[in-house]
Design an enzyme around this catalytic site. Structure first.
Site, mmCIF file in Angstrom:
data_model
loop_
_atom_site.group_PDB
_atom_site.id
_atom_site.type_symbol
_atom_site.label_atom_id
_atom_site.label_comp_id
_atom_site.label_asym_id
_atom_site.label_seq_id
_atom_site.Cartn_x
_atom_site.Cartn_y
_atom_site.Cartn_z
ATOM 1 N N HIS A 147 0.954 -1.180 0.140
ATOM 2 C CA HIS A 147 0.156 -0.052 -0.259
ATOM 3 C C HIS A 147 0.871 1.355 -0.061
ATOM 4 O O HIS A 147 2.203 1.109 0.529
ATOM 5 C CB HIS A 147 -0.753 0.136 1.480
ATOM 6 N N ASP A 152 2.509 1.794 3.368
ATOM 7 C CA ASP A 152 3.480 1.229 3.967
ATOM 8 C C ASP A 152 4.793 1.685 3.641
ATOM 9 O O ASP A 152 5.762 1.267 4.132
ATOM 10 C CB ASP A 152 3.471 -0.224 3.460
ATOM 11 N N GLU A 175 -11.284 -7.117 -3.683
ATOM 12 C CA GLU A 175 -10.915 -8.056 -2.490
ATOM 13 C C GLU A 175 -12.189 -8.055 -1.717
ATOM 14 O O GLU A 175 -12.390 -6.998 -1.011
ATOM 15 C CB GLU A 175 -9.627 -7.752 -1.805
ATOM 16 N N GLU A 231 -9.373 -13.766 -0.297
ATOM 17 C CA GLU A 231 -8.507 -14.045 1.027
ATOM 18 C C GLU A 231 -9.146 -14.989 1.794
ATOM 19 O O GLU A 231 -10.336 -15.004 2.149
ATOM 20 C CB GLU A 231 -8.299 -12.538 1.556
ATOM 21 N N HIS A 255 -10.943 -13.783 4.978
ATOM 22 C CA HIS A 255 -12.342 -13.039 4.506
ATOM 23 C C HIS A 255 -13.245 -13.966 4.083
ATOM 24 O O HIS A 255 -14.459 -13.862 4.379
ATOM 25 C CB HIS A 255 -12.040 -12.275 3.334
ATOM 26 N N ASP A 272 -5.037 -13.940 -1.450
ATOM 27 C CA ASP A 272 -4.292 -13.647 -0.081
ATOM 28 C C ASP A 272 -4.293 -15.130 0.756
ATOM 29 O O ASP A 272 -5.565 -15.187 1.175
ATOM 30 C CB ASP A 272 -4.911 -12.352 0.676
ATOM 31 N N ASP A 295 -10.278 -10.840 12.041
ATOM 32 C CA ASP A 295 -9.303 -11.104 10.666
ATOM 33 C C ASP A 295 -7.787 -11.093 11.281
ATOM 34 O O ASP A 295 -7.284 -10.079 11.142
ATOM 35 C CB ASP A 295 -9.411 -9.852 9.521
ATOM 36 N N ASP A 334 -5.097 -12.613 10.384
ATOM 37 C CA ASP A 334 -4.059 -12.747 9.359
ATOM 38 C C ASP A 334 -3.013 -13.454 9.634
ATOM 39 O O ASP A 334 -1.841 -13.037 9.780
ATOM 40 C CB ASP A 334 -3.728 -11.204 9.008
ATOM 41 N N ASP A 386 -0.925 -12.252 2.939
ATOM 42 C CA ASP A 386 -1.204 -10.756 3.689
ATOM 43 C C ASP A 386 -1.290 -11.223 5.202
ATOM 44 O O ASP A 386 -2.439 -11.219 5.714
ATOM 45 C CB ASP A 386 -2.886 -10.816 2.996
HETATM 46 C C1 XLS Z 1 -7.586 -6.493 4.853
HETATM 47 C C2 XLS Z 1 -7.265 -6.596 3.611
HETATM 48 C C3 XLS Z 1 -6.070 -5.761 2.996
HETATM 49 C C4 XLS Z 1 -5.827 -6.044 1.572
HETATM 50 C C5 XLS Z 1 -5.091 -4.774 1.099
HETATM 51 O O1 XLS Z 1 -8.361 -7.189 5.520
HETATM 52 O O2 XLS Z 1 -6.940 -7.953 3.656
HETATM 53 O O3 XLS Z 1 -4.927 -6.259 3.749
HETATM 54 O O4 XLS Z 1 -5.319 -7.297 1.123
HETATM 55 O O5 XLS Z 1 -5.731 -3.708 1.306
HETATM 56 NI NI NI Z 2 -6.083 -9.028 1.708
HETATM 57 NI NI NI Z 3 -7.677 -9.247 5.337
#
Ligand code: XLS
Ligand code: NI
Ligand code: NI
Length: 435
Positions: free
Chosen positions: A101, A104, A232, A268, A271, A296, A307, A309, A339
């Protein structure tokens, strides 16, 4: 001169399934051929800049735990150090891609002109490092959810000035992605949604989001960006209700706004779970519409319900994901982006490397299992058998018939269906033979 951040860590090598070394690959062997293609070219791994380098280890109850040499991230000098160390990690892992992003890679200056200048500066710097290392950009994206200006959304914001700021931001990020040869551009709308209907004009917000996405596609063609535009899906978090709820919702949205041939999906794993689906469901929905773009590959904690991750670590889940990806023909411009972030207590640089090594390895193992299932053909055979009744001319003719005619046939032939087993347990056990 290496920074010393990863001191003592050598480039990761493939040591084979018996290795006990946490910093070695047991299954990921980039040159190994799976279904006629190199493993690296199937999986197309990417490191996510935000979780690995921008996230400082905070949670809702406590501040940063990581204390990296590039913290605090408010300075361009440290943004360069962060980039140097990121590329050191890419070299150690040997993964071919990364993603970012804007927020980042450069500090947030609070105004567009300064954000643009620093983005251009840091992406020139990153571009030089890409030249030297050969690491490529899987996708770029704009963070339009962290800064307070985005609190009520980006393209769906009630304030047209925020819509304008979002348009300018995406333009700058698409330009930077194009400059770096990015293969995709992602839009994840974390705050494109709402908290309460009491203050929300949903129809207007959706129309603005549809128009915005059309502008992104128009701009992509204007500058000749060859990559794929991806959205996404995610059902909620941070917004209570997110418009891009899941693959099916996104597909309906894209069709409504005339974007079905222009935009694909970045799915993802975590998600999918938040939306109440399995990952393979989301992949299969997108694949059925020809809209599978990229993934992702990060999971959630199944108990905490948000989430988290985390890096993937479950072979059966990963194997089924790649099974449906391979069945859809595999990735074209997409890939496997982690991700994923290490846990807040995983403060060593070695943890960052080991997390990616483990994730890459489990994906490789899943890919091999998926390829073996396809090669064996058992699932495909079961499905063909289950639908074999539809191969007869009479069954097919029914689809061009009408209710009157079909009802007459049911009476004339005394049609009375005989139920057949769905064989779910047999098939689940079959899958377990490969994972
Ligand atoms: C957040 C999203 C984010 C996207 C990119 O939950 O997964 O990380 O992949 O903005
Ligand atoms: Ni993501
Ligand atoms: Ni995410």
């Amino acid at each position: 001169m290496p920074s010393g951040f990863f001191e003592g860590i050598e480039p990761i090598r493939f040591e084979g399934a018996d290795s006990k070394n946490p910093l070695a690959f047991r299954h990921y062997n980039p040159d190994e051929i799976v279904m006629g293609k190199r493993m690296e070219d199937h999986l197309r791994f990417a490191v996510a800049w935000w979780h690995s380098f921008a996230w400082e280890g905070g949670d809702p109850f406590g501040g940063p735990t990581f204390e990296r040499p590039w913290h605090p991230q408010d300075d361009m000098g440290r943004a360069r150090i962060k980039a140097d160390i990121a590329f050191e990690m890419f070299e150690i892992l040997g993964q071919p891609y990364f993603c970012w992003h804007d927020a980042d890679i450069r500090p947030e200056r609070g105004n567009f002109a300064d954000n643009l200048r620093t983005l251009e500066e840091i992406t020139d710097y990153i571009g030089e490092k890409m030249q030297v290392s050969g690491t490529k950009l899987l996708w770029g994206t704009a963070n339009m959810f962290s800064h307070r200006r985005w609190m009520a959304g980006a393209s769906t914001n009630p304030d047209p000035d925020v819509f304008a700021f979002a348009a300018a931001t995406v333009k700058s990020c698409l330009d930077a992605t194009h400059k770096l040869g990015g293969e995709n551009y992602v839009l994840w709308g974390g705050r494109e949604g709402y908290e309460t209907l009491l203050n929300t004009d949903m129809k207007t917000e959706l129309d603005h989001m549809g128009r915005f996405l059309n502008m992104v596609v128009e701009y992509k063609h204007k500058i000749g960006f060859q990559g794929t535009i991806l959205v996404e899906p995610k059902p909620q978090e941070p917004s209570k209700h997110q418009y891009d709820y899941d693959a099916a919702t996104c597909i309906g949205f894209l069709r409504k706004y005339g974007l079905e041939n222009e935009v694909k999906l970045n799915l993802e794993q975590g998600h999918a779970i938040l939306a109440g689906h399995s990952f393979e469901h989301e992949i299969a929905v997108a694949a059925a519409e020809g809209m599978l773009g990229s993934i992702d590959m990060n999971r959630n904690d199944y108990q905490s319900g948000w989430d988290t991750d985390q890096f993937p670590n479950n072979t059966p889940e990963v194997a089924l994901a790649y099974y449906y990806i391979l069945n859809a023909g595999g990735f074209t411009t997409g890939g496997t982006n982690f991700d994923a972030k290490i846990r807040r207590q995983s403060i060593d640089s070695k943890d960052l490397i080991a997390a990616h090594v483990g994730g890459m390895d489990i994906c490789a193992r899943g890919l091999k299992a998926a390829a073996a299932m396809i090669d064996d053909g058992g699932l495909q055979a079961a499905i063909s058998d289950r639908y074999s009744g539809w191969k007869t001319p009479e069954a097919l003719a029914m689809l061009n018939s009408d209710l009157d005619d079909i009802a007459a046939q049911v009476l004339a032939k005394a049609i009375n269906p005989t139920p057949r087993s769905g064989r779910q347990e047999i098939l689940e056990s079959y899958v377990n033979m490969f994972v």
